[in-house]
Design a protein around this motif. Structure first.
Motif, mmCIF file in Angstrom:
data_model
loop_
_atom_site.group_PDB
_atom_site.id
_atom_site.type_symbol
_atom_site.label_atom_id
_atom_site.label_comp_id
_atom_site.label_asym_id
_atom_site.label_seq_id
_atom_site.Cartn_x
_atom_site.Cartn_y
_atom_site.Cartn_z
ATOM 1 N N GLU A 6 -14.916 25.915 84.440
ATOM 2 C CA GLU A 6 -13.888 25.222 83.662
ATOM 3 C C GLU A 6 -14.232 23.737 83.524
ATOM 4 O OE1 GLU A 6 -11.415 28.101 86.391
ATOM 5 O OE2 GLU A 6 -13.124 26.748 86.614
ATOM 6 N N GLY A 8 -12.454 19.928 81.376
ATOM 7 C CA GLY A 8 -11.444 19.359 80.489
ATOM 8 C C GLY A 8 -10.171 18.896 81.154
ATOM 9 N N ARG A 19 -7.340 19.659 76.413
ATOM 10 C CA ARG A 19 -8.005 20.900 76.011
ATOM 11 C C ARG A 19 -8.929 21.328 77.131
ATOM 12 N NH1 ARG A 19 -8.936 23.477 71.134
ATOM 13 N NH2 ARG A 19 -10.911 24.621 70.910
ATOM 14 N N SER A 21 -11.657 24.074 78.690
ATOM 15 C CA SER A 21 -12.669 25.041 78.277
ATOM 16 C C SER A 21 -13.201 25.763 79.497
ATOM 17 C CB SER A 21 -13.822 24.341 77.556
ATOM 18 O OG SER A 21 -13.397 23.761 76.353
ATOM 19 N N CYS A 22 -13.657 26.973 79.275
ATOM 20 C CA CYS A 22 -14.266 27.767 80.343
ATOM 21 C C CYS A 22 -15.456 28.498 79.743
ATOM 22 C CB CYS A 22 -13.255 28.747 80.919
ATOM 23 S SG CYS A 22 -13.932 29.905 82.128
ATOM 24 N N VAL A 23 -16.624 28.234 80.303
ATOM 25 C CA VAL A 23 -17.828 28.925 79.864
ATOM 26 C C VAL A 23 -18.104 30.077 80.823
ATOM 27 C CG1 VAL A 23 -20.276 28.712 79.395
ATOM 28 C CG2 VAL A 23 -18.745 26.815 78.858
ATOM 29 N N THR A 69 -4.387 29.542 73.270
ATOM 30 C CA THR A 69 -5.664 29.968 73.820
ATOM 31 C C THR A 69 -6.492 30.658 72.739
ATOM 32 O OG1 THR A 69 -6.729 31.108 75.675
ATOM 33 C CG2 THR A 69 -4.885 32.243 74.628
ATOM 34 N N ARG A 71 -10.819 32.332 72.030
ATOM 35 C CA ARG A 71 -12.116 32.653 72.600
ATOM 36 C C ARG A 71 -13.166 32.657 71.513
ATOM 37 N NH1 ARG A 71 -11.523 38.431 75.240
ATOM 38 N NH2 ARG A 71 -13.795 38.568 75.095
ATOM 39 N N THR A 77 -17.107 31.193 75.419
ATOM 40 C CA THR A 77 -16.135 30.184 75.834
ATOM 41 C C THR A 77 -14.712 30.637 75.545
ATOM 42 O OG1 THR A 77 -17.729 28.405 75.416
ATOM 43 C CG2 THR A 77 -15.404 27.789 75.490
ATOM 44 N N THR A 79 -10.831 28.777 75.537
ATOM 45 C CA THR A 79 -10.214 27.460 75.587
ATOM 46 C C THR A 79 -8.696 27.582 75.740
ATOM 47 O OG1 THR A 79 -10.025 27.347 73.183
ATOM 48 C CG2 THR A 79 -12.019 26.439 74.162
ATOM 49 N N GLN A 81 -5.698 24.999 74.640
ATOM 50 C CA GLN A 81 -5.197 23.760 74.068
ATOM 51 C C GLN A 81 -3.768 23.568 74.544
ATOM 52 O OE1 GLN A 81 -6.704 21.373 72.071
ATOM 53 N NE2 GLN A 81 -4.812 20.226 72.389
ATOM 54 N N CYS A 95 -9.645 29.740 85.113
ATOM 55 C CA CYS A 95 -10.094 30.699 84.110
ATOM 56 C C CYS A 95 -10.346 32.034 84.818
ATOM 57 C CB CYS A 95 -11.373 30.157 83.489
ATOM 58 S SG CYS A 95 -12.183 31.214 82.305
#
Length: 118
Positions: A6, A8, A19, A21-23, A69, A71, A77, A79, A81, A95
């Motif tokens: 994660e 942000g 915002r 994010s999760c990769v 949310t 993807r 990723t 996300t 918001q 995440c």
């Protein structure tokens, strides 16, 4: 190796936006629902949102209308918001990727801190 990372999080004033994010790596995302959870100090972890492989989204009542949310599986990723942030949104946000066929395949990120304060 499965990893969820994660980013942000941070400090924001009430009414502000962030915002997250999760990769996700090491998983075939076609079979996974991607979720966000949060845990505030002294409280249990609570579910925030889900986005299915179909792109259908679901939200906790406490964030409905403020959080969104999405993807992007090509970018691997998910996300979140977050708009109109409130003091009570302060928490560590996690995440989560869970396999919708076999929910024993359940993976978590390390979390990112969101602090809403004036």
């Amino acid at each position: 190796q499965v990893q969820l990372v994660e980013s942000g999080g941070g400090l924001v004033q009430p009414g502000g936006s962030l915002r997250l994010s999760c990769v996700v790596s090491g998983l075939n995302l076609d079979y996974f629902t991607l979720k966000w959870y949060r845990q505030a100090p002294g409280k249990e972890r609570e579910w925030v949102s889900s986005v299915h492989e179909s792109r259908r989204t679901f939200y906790a009542d406490s964030v409905k209308g403020r959080f969104t949310t999405s993807r992007d599986d090509a970018e691997r990723t998910v996300t979140l918001q977050m708009n109109s942030l409130r003091l009570e949104d302060t928490a560590v946000y996690y995440c989560n990727a869970i396999n919708f066929i076999n929910d024993s395949y359940d993976f978590w990120g390390q979390g990112t801190q969101v602090t809403v304060s004036s």
